[in-house]
Design a protein around this motif. Structure first.
Motif, PDB file in Angstrom:
ATOM      1  N   ARG A 169      44.151  -1.682  57.732  1.00  0.00           N
ATOM      2  CA  ARG A 169      44.146  -3.140  57.820  1.00  0.00           C
ATOM      3  C   ARG A 169      45.291  -3.785  57.024  1.00  0.00           C
ATOM      4  N   THR A 186      48.194  -2.552  56.257  1.00  0.00           N
ATOM      5  CA  THR A 186      49.454  -2.245  56.937  1.00  0.00           C
ATOM      6  C   THR A 186      49.616  -3.134  58.163  1.00  0.00           C
ATOM      7  N   ARG A 187      48.551  -3.288  58.911  1.00  0.00           N
ATOM      8  CA  ARG A 187      48.589  -4.150  60.099  1.00  0.00           C
ATOM      9  C   ARG A 187      48.888  -5.593  59.709  1.00  0.00           C
TER      10      ARG A 187
END
Length: 89
Positions: free
Chosen positions: A52, A54-55
């Motif tokens: 999450r 990184t996204r």
């Protein structure tokens, strides 16, 4: 009727005020700054799972890139209208 503070006095000196002069200024940025930004490809279609944080970081970077690209295209269009879009005005 005029107010005493607004009336002209007999000994008042009138100064000659210079008239403003309008000068057309054409300050075109260097050609390298008027180059349209290149489009980049996104991520390949994949079924990978990413964390999450990184996204979220990738989304922030993509939004920042899109904002800067839009700003650059508007600056270029200001100097050379419709240069990047290819549609003559």
């Amino acid at each position: 009727m005029t107010l005493a503070g607004c009336a002209r006095h007999a000994g008042e000196i009138r100064a000659e005020v210079p008239k403003p002069v309008a000068v057309v200024v054409k300050d075109t940025p260097p050609a390298e700054l008027l180059r349209c930004p290149e489009s980049t490809e996104g991520f390949p279609q994949a079924d990978a799972v990413m964390a999450r944080p990184t996204r979220a970081a990738i989304i922030r970077l993509a939004k920042a890139y899109a904002g800067l690209r839009s700003q650059l295209e508007r600056l270029i269009d200001w100097n050379a209208p419709k240069h990047c879009s290819g549609k003559p005005e």
